[in-house]
Design an enzyme around this catalytic site. Structure first.
Site, mmCIF file in Angstrom:
data_model
loop_
_atom_site.group_PDB
_atom_site.id
_atom_site.type_symbol
_atom_site.label_atom_id
_atom_site.label_comp_id
_atom_site.label_asym_id
_atom_site.label_seq_id
_atom_site.Cartn_x
_atom_site.Cartn_y
_atom_site.Cartn_z
ATOM 1 N N ASP A 1 0.857 -1.173 0.000
ATOM 2 C CA ASP A 1 0.000 0.000 0.000
ATOM 3 C C ASP A 1 0.899 1.231 0.000
ATOM 4 O OD1 ASP A 1 -1.234 -0.783 3.330
ATOM 5 O OD2 ASP A 1 0.771 -0.290 2.649
ATOM 6 N N ASP B 1 -2.610 -3.154 7.048
ATOM 7 C CA ASP B 1 -2.640 -2.641 8.415
ATOM 8 C C ASP B 1 -4.005 -2.783 9.083
ATOM 9 O OD1 ASP B 1 -3.764 -0.777 6.762
ATOM 10 O OD2 ASP B 1 -2.186 0.717 7.036
ATOM 11 N N GLU C 1 37.759 -37.524 3.704
ATOM 12 C CA GLU C 1 37.516 -38.478 4.793
ATOM 13 C C GLU C 1 37.233 -39.866 4.227
ATOM 14 O OE1 GLU C 1 34.361 -36.635 6.952
ATOM 15 O OE2 GLU C 1 35.672 -35.134 7.856
ATOM 16 N N THR D 1 36.642 -29.775 14.619
ATOM 17 C CA THR D 1 37.217 -28.612 13.932
ATOM 18 C C THR D 1 36.246 -27.926 12.963
ATOM 19 O OG1 THR D 1 38.122 -30.054 12.242
ATOM 20 C CG2 THR D 1 39.559 -29.545 14.086
ATOM 21 N N ASP D 2 35.319 -28.686 12.370
ATOM 22 C CA ASP D 2 34.423 -28.102 11.357
ATOM 23 C C ASP D 2 33.281 -27.256 11.930
ATOM 24 O OD1 ASP D 2 35.515 -28.708 8.981
ATOM 25 O OD2 ASP D 2 34.103 -30.285 8.401
#
Ligand code: ATP
Length: 939
Positions: free
Chosen positions: A340, A651, A720, A750-751
């Site tokens: 609006d 509103d 890994e 650590t990650d």
């Protein structure tokens, strides 16, 4: 508690009931039409307590705590630990359980923090009520309401205590929260003599938890807090338990899928190891467990929740309060914003600049609410006769208003207002001519009001005159003209002929074309005899007095925000109650409209349009003007049917359906009604359009960040997994570089902090230069997997394996990769090297993941402090793992020569450089594409 026993315990009279008169109610609650004194209100707060409801907790914190230890992955790890014990490796068993414990605690902490963040945001949205105390109308926090307080009710207000009405005008209240009945109930202030009514059916009472649908009223608070009807029935949980957002659901799904894949791969490896190698059963099992653990993104889900919560915190700092976490991600997909005008695109600080009466035109000087300035005729003399007419016009305007001007305070705040800025502007203009509201109101007290409603676009009031009653009316000029039959020319009343009507409309249009907001004002007299219950009984045969036009300048930051939207391929559609020409002028000024012939569709036009016609019209530059809130719903529905993700502002009470229907309902925090705020997904604390755009930007950033840390976590899965693959395919001739424990120390050690840090990256430059994301797009896309597993992952794996071999090669095994010792100090220090290589390459990886497209050097290398805290944390953890004997023992590492760190750090920038290269090529490619698109060349 005596708070529900009424105020006056020593009073021997019966407590007021629905048949009591207004004066009886006042006297029982020891108050009057001036309301309580401040000191009395304070005493009563002490006596009756705060007006709050005691909350029952949603789910016990213990249950929520335990949930983090009983999901699929956790159960797998518990079992894995048991098997490790049975297999005779208690050390591993304890370690796996510890990991499970740490993971659970971490998840719980993340969830807890996310919830706290959400709670803190909710506190920024206190419920306010308007009361009269010591004769002044003021806003207080709902929890400070006390029995006896005089509560002012108007459309859209949330009612915060049980109260007896002493005044009511066209008051309708939705009691659905108490009765389930969605139809609004009419409320009156008069005594009522019906019987057999349950308390919530009392027509002259209003109740906590309900809301005003239309009209106005004044009510004396009878009961607060848990004593209210709502308190009696409320099994208030601590907020409604939030459904998981689509993104969270997707992450649950992803984690589950990845777990299943990891378990299957682990099982396959287990089979391969026992069939291909001489590795014994127990060891094969541990390796398989390692594979599973390596692939499962343990911390992903809670990190996503936290990233969403962090996003909503950042949005709050930019004036957008998010009520549902899922709104954060939807915001990022927004493709149309329906907004609006008044207050959102404009400042809603009205200043009257022009007045037109038949035959005279006036300029008004001065800006803002300070009543300083002059009203002067454009031409000719300011004769006493003209002055009288102007006065009559302005008196009509101010008496038909509810706003109040508040003089400057000693603390330096200038002139402020209470109520509607449009009405306040009329009050200011009147003061410039020396007309005071209090004085006029005293002379012509108000008997009744038909409040402004955005459908009628009119407001009228009836005042007590000497012989007759007087009706004052104001509203949208065309609406006023439609019900007017005469006008004043000097002191003569003349019939309103078509030419005159056309003349008035022409003046209105000329004001509107300058972007001015125009109101018409009219009046008439009304005999005392007769009942006037409905606006239709009064609002006809009016005498038109004139037009008043006010400036409402656009907010300065809006033009820039509009530009940003256009870059981001987000359409903006203005849907306003205001006049088409005014809307068009403002829309052009701020850049919403750029074409020569925007289509202006009024509410009446819209009613005539078929669904198909509307869909077609929505392809053009379009403004919806003079619409009622119901029309908003239709536009939103149609846009959604066309596949758009729609944010819509609102509103009023009638905006609630559109706010609910939209993908993102945006309520105004300052001017919005409580009902709109309740229906919305997001509340703007500054009512500013620019804040919606900022929120969209943050929404996009949150999604991008989630992708960033997912990519970051997935990348390290490759190095890994590679050692296991080499180990198995070499039939155990290549020693296992990373065992289960080192992998866990990366995934859950650590990650963690670097991944969190990626979750708090600020929006990347250029994030608003892309089209909106498709809502159906997944976080884990093919390109993310390719990038992690086939681009960055392999580079990282080379780094890790080279570090592993480096330790052997520099210790007498030069060039050898097979049949290296798989135990003893060299092996353990080589494992330490491999692990440290994961960590150092992750430094480059986390930096590489900070941006999607831009070079990290363009956003500032140090601009996210959290990243550097993350990097420091991983380095500290790796040093502990390699140099502290206790951890060496658990993880299976041993120290290596200090100079080897040079080798390790030489790998640190590898992933960053690789990504810089890829992004550079990508940007170049995009630039060429844009160039081709712009020049129309075909590639
Ligand atoms: P938007 O929908 O963009 O916020 P708006 O506030 O102008 O715009 P409405 O509140 O529906 O929309 O107002 C429509 C018209 O009604 C205004 O253009 C004005 O002429 C008239 N109007 C607005 N406020 C009042 C009021 N308090 N009393 C009488 N008429 C009003």
């Amino acid at each position: 508690m005596d708070r529900d026993k009424g105020i006056n315990k020593t009073d021997t009279r019966a407590e007021p009931s629905l048949s009591s008169s207004v004066s009886e109610v006042y006297s029982w609650y020891q108050t009057n039409s001036h309301g309580l004194s401040f000191s009395e209100a304070e005493t009563r707060v002490k006596k009756y307590g705060k007006n709050t409801l005691e909350r029952t907790r949603k789910k016990s914190i213990y249950i929520r705590f335990l949930k983090n230890f009983s999901h699929l992955m956790a159960i797998l790890l518990w079992i894995g630990g048991i098997v490790a014990f049975i297999a005779g490796m208690p050390q591993l068993g304890v370690a796996v359980w510890m990991v499970n414990l740490i993971n659970g605690l971490f998840s719980f902490w993340q969830e807890f923090r996310a919830e706290k963040a959400a709670d803190a945001l909710m506190k920024l949205l206190p419920v306010k009520v308007r009361v009269i105390r010591e004769g002044q109308s003021m806003e207080i926090s709902a929890e400070d309401l006390v029995p006896g307080d005089l509560m002012v009710l108007s459309e859209g207000d949330h009612i915060s205590a049980d109260a007896r009405l002493v005044e009511a005008s066209q008051l309708r209240v939705s009691q659905s929260t108490l009765t389930g009945e969605s139809h609004p109930v009419k409320k009156i202030a008069d005594p009522f003599f019906g019987t057999d009514l349950s308390k919530i059916e009392y027509p002259n009472y209003v109740f906590a938890g309900t809301s005003v649908v239309s009209g106005t009223g004044l009510a004396i608070v009878t009961t607060t807090g848990m004593g209210t009807e709502f308190g009696n029935v409320a099994h208030l949980t601590q907020g409604i338990e939030e459904d998981k957002s689509p993104l969270q659901q997707e992450m649950v799904h992803v984690t589950r899928m990845v777990t299943i894949v990891a378990v299957s791969v682990g099982f396959l490896f287990f089979l391969m190891l026992i069939s291909l190698t001489q590795v014994n059963l127990a060891e094969s099992f541990i390796f398989a467990l390692g594979m599973i653990v390596a692939f499962v993104p343990e911390g992903l889900l809670p990190t996503v929740t936290l990233a969403l919560a962090r996003g909503s915190q950042r949005m709050a700092k930019r004036h957008a309060l998010i009520k549902r976490l899922s709104a954060v991600e939807t915001l990022g997909c927004t493709s149309v914003i329906c907004t609006d005008k008044t207050g959102t695109l404009t400042q809603n600080e009205m200043t009257v600049s022009r007045i037109w009466l038949p035959g005279s035109n006036f300029h008004v000087t001065g800006v803002g609410y300070e009543p300083k300035g002059d009203i002067t005729p454009e031409q000719g003399e300011f004769t006493p006769e003209i002055q009288t007419r102007l006065k009559q016009f302005l008196i009509a305007g101010i008496l038909c208003s509810n706003a109040r001007l508040i003089p400057p305070k000693p603390d330096g705040t200038g002139w402020t207002i209470l109520g509607d800025p449009t009405e306040a502007a009329i009050l200011v203009a009147a003061e410039k001519l020396g007309i005071r509201y209090e004085q006029e109101n005293h002379e012509f007290p108000r008997a009744r009001e038909f409040p402004f409603d955005s459908r009628r676009k009119l407001m009228s009031t009836i005042h007590l005159g000497t012989e007759d009653q007087v009706v004052y009316l104001k509203g949208a000029p065309k609406a006023v003209l439609d019900i007017s039959t005469s006008y004043y020319e000097g002191s003569d009343k003349r019939e309103l002929e078509p030419e005159m009507r056309a003349g008035i409309i022409a003046v209105n249009d000329s004001f509107a074309e300058q972007g001015l907001r125009v109101l018409g004002i009219a009046m008439k007299t009304l005999p005392y005899s007769g009942s006037y219950e409905n606006p239709e009984e009064v609002e006809h045969d009016m005498t038109f007095l004139g037009l008043i036009a006010m400036m409402d300048p656009p907010r300065p930051e809006v033009a820039e925000a509009v530009k940003k939207c256009h870059h981001a391929r987000i359409r903006i559609i203005m849907i306003t109650g205001d006049y088409g020409l005014t809307a068009k002028s403002i829309a052009r000024r701020i850049g919403i409209i750029t074409g020569d012939n925007p289509r202006i569709v009024t509410g009446a036009d819209l009613d005539q349009m078929s669904g198909e016609e509307l869909k077609n019209a929505l392809n053009d530059e379009i403004i919806f003007a003079r619409v009622a809130p119901e029309h908003k719903l239709r536009v939103v529905e149609t846009l959604r049917e066309c596949g758009h993700i729609v944010a819509v502002t609102g509103d009023g009470v009638n905006d609630a359906p559109a706010l609910k229907k939209a993908d993102i309902g945006v309520a105004m925090g300052i001017s919005g009604t409580d009902v709109a705020k309740e229906a919305a997904d997001m509340v703007l604390t500054d009512d500013n359009f620019a804040s919606i755009v900022n929120a969209v930007e943050e929404g996009r950033a949150v999604y991008a960040n989630i992708k960033k840390f997912t990519g970051y976590i997935f990348t390290s899965n490759t190095p890994e997994a590679v050692p296991f693959i080499l180990f198995a395919f070499s039939k155990a001739r290549i020693p296992l570089a990373l065992d289960v424990m080192p992998i866990l120390s990366v995934d859950l050690g650590t990650d963690l902090v670097p991944a969190l840090a990626l979750g708090s990256e600020p929006p990347e430059p250029g994030i608003m230069d892309k089209p909106p994301r498709n809502l159906k797009e997944h976080v884990i896309t093919r390109s993310l997997l390719l990038k992690s597993y086939l681009w960055l992952g392999p580079i990282q794996s080379i780094a890790v394996m080279s570090a592993f071999f480096f330790q052997y090669w520099t210790h007498g095994y030069w060039g050898q990769i097979f049949d290296l010792p798989a135990e003893g100090p060299i092996y353990h220090s080589a494992v330490g090297m491999a692990l440290a290589a994961v960590v150092t390459t992750q430094i480059g990886n986390v930096l590489a993941h900070r941006t999607e497209r831009s070079s990290i050097f363009s956003i500032g290398f140090f601009s996210n402090r959290m990243i550097w805290i993350g990097i420091a944390s991983e380095l500290i953890i790796i040093l502990i793992i390699i140099y502290v004997p206790f951890f060496q023992e658990i993880i299976g590492t041993a120290p290596f020569p200090v100079e080897n760190w040079l080798f390790l750090f030489a790998w640190a920038p590898a992933l960053l450089l690789a990504e810089e290269l890829r992004k550079g090529v990508l940007r170049k490619f995009e630039k060429t594409r844009v160039k081709i698109e712009n020049t129309g060349e075909i590639a």
